[in-house]
Scaffold this motif. Structure first.
Motif, PDB file in Angstrom:
ATOM      1  N   MET A   1      41.923  65.573  31.073  1.00  4.81           N
ATOM      2  CA  MET A   1      42.859  64.462  31.222  1.00  4.81           C
ATOM      3  C   MET A   1      44.257  64.870  30.761  1.00  4.81           C
ATOM      4  SD  MET A   1      40.587  61.126  30.093  1.00  4.81           S
ATOM      5  CE  MET A   1      41.961  59.995  30.358  1.00  4.81           C
ATOM      6  N   ARG A   2      44.327  65.622  29.662  1.00  7.46           N
ATOM      7  CA  ARG A   2      45.619  66.049  29.161  1.00  7.46           C
ATOM      8  C   ARG A   2      46.292  67.053  30.089  1.00  7.46           C
ATOM      9  NH1 ARG A   2      44.650  68.383  23.738  1.00  7.46           N
ATOM     10  NH2 ARG A   2      42.405  68.096  23.971  1.00  7.46           N
ATOM     11  N   TRP A   3      45.469  67.801  30.824  1.00 10.42           N
ATOM     12  CA  TRP A   3      46.046  68.750  31.768  1.00 10.42           C
ATOM     13  C   TRP A   3      46.902  68.049  32.825  1.00 10.42           C
ATOM     14  CZ3 TRP A   3      41.842  72.918  33.253  1.00 10.42           C
ATOM     15  CH2 TRP A   3      41.548  73.678  32.112  1.00 10.42           C
ATOM     16  N   LEU A   4      46.526  66.822  33.159  1.00 10.52           N
ATOM     17  CA  LEU A   4      47.295  66.078  34.165  1.00 10.52           C
ATOM     18  C   LEU A   4      48.727  65.841  33.709  1.00 10.52           C
ATOM     19  CD1 LEU A   4      44.599  63.447  35.220  1.00 10.52           C
ATOM     20  CD2 LEU A   4      45.288  65.512  36.460  1.00 10.52           C
ATOM     21  N   VAL A   5      48.946  65.873  32.394  1.00  7.54           N
ATOM     22  CA  VAL A   5      50.289  65.706  31.831  1.00  7.54           C
ATOM     23  C   VAL A   5      50.937  67.050  31.561  1.00  7.54           C
ATOM     24  CG1 VAL A   5      51.601  64.780  29.875  1.00  7.54           C
ATOM     25  CG2 VAL A   5      49.654  63.504  30.775  1.00  7.54           C
ATOM     26  N   LEU A   6      50.155  68.004  31.065  1.00  5.34           N
ATOM     27  CA  LEU A   6      50.695  69.279  30.611  1.00  5.34           C
ATOM     28  C   LEU A   6      51.047  70.254  31.733  1.00  5.34           C
ATOM     29  CD1 LEU A   6      48.266  69.970  27.609  1.00  5.34           C
ATOM     30  CD2 LEU A   6      50.665  69.274  27.461  1.00  5.34           C
ATOM     31  N   PHE A   7      50.242  70.263  32.793  1.00  2.15           N
ATOM     32  CA  PHE A   7      50.345  71.324  33.788  1.00  2.15           C
ATOM     33  C   PHE A   7      50.906  70.819  35.123  1.00  2.15           C
ATOM     34  CE2 PHE A   7      46.503  73.397  31.576  1.00  2.15           C
ATOM     35  CZ  PHE A   7      47.344  74.048  30.683  1.00  2.15           C
ATOM     36  N   PRO A   8      51.580  71.713  35.858  1.00  3.41           N
ATOM     37  CA  PRO A   8      52.107  71.323  37.172  1.00  3.41           C
ATOM     38  C   PRO A   8      51.002  71.220  38.216  1.00  3.41           C
ATOM     39  CG  PRO A   8      52.509  73.652  36.772  1.00  3.41           C
ATOM     40  CD  PRO A   8      51.958  73.087  35.485  1.00  3.41           C
ATOM     41  N   LYS A   9      51.259  70.403  39.220  1.00 12.48           N
ATOM     42  CA  LYS A   9      50.325  70.278  40.333  1.00 12.48           C
ATOM     43  C   LYS A   9      50.581  71.403  41.334  1.00 12.48           C
ATOM     44  CE  LYS A   9      50.058  65.258  39.857  1.00 12.48           C
ATOM     45  NZ  LYS A   9      50.281  63.943  40.506  1.00 12.48           N
ATOM     46  N   ALA A  10      49.508  71.836  41.982  1.00 13.32           N
ATOM     47  CA  ALA A  10      49.646  72.893  42.979  1.00 13.32           C
ATOM     48  C   ALA A  10      50.512  72.381  44.124  1.00 13.32           C
ATOM     49  CB  ALA A  10      48.277  73.311  43.493  1.00 13.32           C
ATOM     50  N   PRO A  11      51.625  73.036  44.417  1.00 15.30           N
ATOM     51  CA  PRO A  11      52.554  72.527  45.425  1.00 15.30           C
ATOM     52  C   PRO A  11      52.153  72.830  46.864  1.00 15.30           C
ATOM     53  CG  PRO A  11      53.414  74.536  44.471  1.00 15.30           C
ATOM     54  CD  PRO A  11      52.137  74.234  43.726  1.00 15.30           C
ATOM     55  N   HIS A  12      51.316  73.869  47.051  1.00 14.66           N
ATOM     56  CA  HIS A  12      51.016  74.295  48.418  1.00 14.66           C
ATOM     57  C   HIS A  12      49.516  74.239  48.695  1.00 14.66           C
ATOM     58  CE1 HIS A  12      55.144  75.535  48.723  1.00 14.66           C
ATOM     59  NE2 HIS A  12      55.012  76.384  47.725  1.00 14.66           N
ATOM     60  N   ILE A  13      49.079  73.135  49.280  1.00 14.71           N
ATOM     61  CA  ILE A  13      47.718  73.013  49.784  1.00 14.71           C
ATOM     62  C   ILE A  13      47.837  72.847  51.287  1.00 14.71           C
ATOM     63  CG2 ILE A  13      45.614  71.634  49.772  1.00 14.71           C
ATOM     64  CD1 ILE A  13      46.162  70.866  46.919  1.00 14.71           C
ATOM     65  N   ASP A  14      47.367  73.861  52.013  1.00 10.13           N
ATOM     66  CA  ASP A  14      47.632  73.943  53.450  1.00 10.13           C
ATOM     67  C   ASP A  14      47.099  72.744  54.232  1.00 10.13           C
ATOM     68  OD1 ASP A  14      48.929  76.334  53.104  1.00 10.13           O
ATOM     69  OD2 ASP A  14      47.157  77.549  53.492  1.00 10.13           O
ATOM     70  N   SER A  15      45.891  72.317  53.919  1.00 11.44           N
ATOM     71  CA  SER A  15      45.261  71.245  54.690  1.00 11.44           C
ATOM     72  C   SER A  15      45.718  69.873  54.205  1.00 11.44           C
ATOM     73  CB  SER A  15      43.735  71.357  54.586  1.00 11.44           C
ATOM     74  OG  SER A  15      43.112  70.203  55.082  1.00 11.44           O
ATOM     75  N   LYS A  16      46.218  69.066  55.113  1.00 15.46           N
ATOM     76  CA  LYS A  16      46.627  67.702  54.771  1.00 15.46           C
ATOM     77  C   LYS A  16      45.428  66.876  54.322  1.00 15.46           C
ATOM     78  CE  LYS A  16      48.862  63.561  56.627  1.00 15.46           C
ATOM     79  NZ  LYS A  16      49.480  62.932  57.824  1.00 15.46           N
ATOM     80  N   LEU A  17      44.294  67.054  55.016  1.00 15.36           N
ATOM     81  CA  LEU A  17      43.083  66.319  54.658  1.00 15.36           C
ATOM     82  C   LEU A  17      42.609  66.689  53.257  1.00 15.36           C
ATOM     83  CD1 LEU A  17      41.053  66.483  58.005  1.00 15.36           C
ATOM     84  CD2 LEU A  17      42.274  64.524  57.051  1.00 15.36           C
ATOM     85  N   LEU A  18      42.703  67.989  52.928  1.00 15.69           N
ATOM     86  CA  LEU A  18      42.295  68.437  51.602  1.00 15.69           C
ATOM     87  C   LEU A  18      43.214  67.856  50.535  1.00 15.69           C
ATOM     88  CD1 LEU A  18      40.249  70.335  50.165  1.00 15.69           C
ATOM     89  CD2 LEU A  18      42.015  72.104  50.251  1.00 15.69           C
ATOM     90  N   LYS A  19      44.495  67.831  50.814  1.00 14.14           N
ATOM     91  CA  LYS A  19      45.463  67.303  49.847  1.00 14.14           C
ATOM     92  C   LYS A  19      45.274  65.814  49.633  1.00 14.14           C
ATOM     93  CE  LYS A  19      50.317  67.910  48.635  1.00 14.14           C
ATOM     94  NZ  LYS A  19      51.606  68.519  49.056  1.00 14.14           N
ATOM     95  N   GLU A  20      44.842  65.099  50.672  1.00 10.25           N
ATOM     96  CA  GLU A  20      44.586  63.662  50.539  1.00 10.25           C
ATOM     97  C   GLU A  20      43.315  63.388  49.745  1.00 10.25           C
ATOM     98  OE1 GLU A  20      44.439  62.340  54.546  1.00 10.25           O
ATOM     99  OE2 GLU A  20      46.620  62.177  54.763  1.00 10.25           O
ATOM    100  N   ALA A  21      42.368  64.314  49.780  1.00 13.36           N
ATOM    101  CA  ALA A  21      41.076  64.099  49.130  1.00 13.36           C
ATOM    102  C   ALA A  21      41.009  64.646  47.708  1.00 13.36           C
ATOM    103  CB  ALA A  21      39.967  64.739  49.959  1.00 13.36           C
ATOM    104  N   PHE A  22      41.836  65.664  47.388  1.00 13.21           N
ATOM    105  CA  PHE A  22      41.749  66.327  46.099  1.00 13.21           C
ATOM    106  C   PHE A  22      43.134  66.611  45.536  1.00 13.21           C
ATOM    107  CE2 PHE A  22      37.988  67.535  48.519  1.00 13.21           C
ATOM    108  CZ  PHE A  22      36.963  67.242  47.624  1.00 13.21           C
ATOM    109  N   GLY A  23      43.168  66.720  44.208  1.00 12.36           N
ATOM    110  CA  GLY A  23      44.369  67.160  43.523  1.00 12.36           C
ATOM    111  C   GLY A  23      44.053  68.432  42.761  1.00 12.36           C
ATOM    112  N   ALA A  24      45.093  69.160  42.345  1.00 17.72           N
ATOM    113  CA  ALA A  24      44.882  70.404  41.620  1.00 17.72           C
ATOM    114  C   ALA A  24      46.020  70.620  40.639  1.00 17.72           C
ATOM    115  CB  ALA A  24      44.792  71.582  42.598  1.00 17.72           C
TER     116      ALA A  24
END
Length: 242
Positions: free
Chosen positions: A118-141
């Protein structure tokens, strides 16, 4: 198989779904064991190259109600690498909870009681490049280096995640894949053991582990070659994912 079923019957009353799971584990060459308190079971892969351990039982995280399925495996390196793939609905829920804790002045509590992921969601950046739009809509990183996450997703893992989302994993189902201290952990909800779903989760985890090892190797090579070690800095981790 006879010995597995014999141990199963002698262990007490049969619980829904357990027999089918035990039979599958035996046929695949895996070791099935009941938890000592009878609240769940453990399966250890019979394939040394895979090297995973599966646990089903009471959830260890407040954001997964009831029982959960957990898998863990060795990434064979990357002890300083921290990255997480998380189902989008769960990510949004946890982000809201973390925000509320901050705005309500509960930062000390969050530092001491909030799970690392949970703390990682605040501490770390999100992956900016996820090629698949469907994947990006279904998951975060998120992670301490988004380059490693992109390598992790660059191969078969993306296709396997989309396959899961299109079949056994609904939009509301929680799913996390967390790399921490050289180990990969998967968590997902499973109220009662279901052999078909369990096999699907194992397949996803095996792909995640294999691709995670590849990403770790590439990340390690890049880190050693880099003249800027600070690009791969990480936040000290605690033991709450164990």
């Amino acid at each position: 198989m006879f010995q597995t079923l014999k141990r199963w019957i002698s262990g007490g009353a049969e619980r829904a779904g357990w027999s089918a799971v035990a039979t599958w584990a035996d046929s695949a060459g895996h070791a099935f064991k009941r938890a000592r308190d009878g609240s769940g079971f453990v399966i250890e892969s019979g394939v040394p190259a895979q090297g995973w351990r599966l646990e089903w039982g009471p959830s260890q995280r407040s954001y997964i109600a009831g029982n959960e399925l957990r898998l863990r495996g060795d990434l064979k390196g990357g002890n300083d690498l921290q990255m997480m793939l998380i189902s989008r609905a769960l990510m949004e829920t946890l982000e809201k909870q973390v925000f509320e804790q901050f705005t309500e002045g509960l930062q000390t509590r969050m530092d001491t009681e909030t799970p690392e992921e949970m703390r990682w969601l605040v501490l770390f950046p999100k992956a900016p490049h996820i090629d698949s739009k469907l994947l990006k809509e279904a998951f975060g990183a998120v992670g301490n280096t988004t380059a490693a996450i992109e390598q992790w997703l660059a191969g078969p893992l993306s296709a396997r995640l989309l396959e899961a989302r299109g079949s056994w994993l609904s939009a509301s189902d929680p799913l996390l894949l967390v790399a921490l201290r050289g180990r990969l952990t998967l968590r997902t909800a499973m109220a009662e053991p279901d052999a078909t779903r369990l096999r699907a989760v194992v397949t996803l985890f095996e792909t995640s582990l294999r691709e995670g090892r590849r990403a770790v190797e590439l990340w390690t090579q890049s880190a050693h070659a880099s003249t800027h070690p600070s690009l791969f800095s990480s936040t000290p981790a605690d033991s709450r994912l164990e």
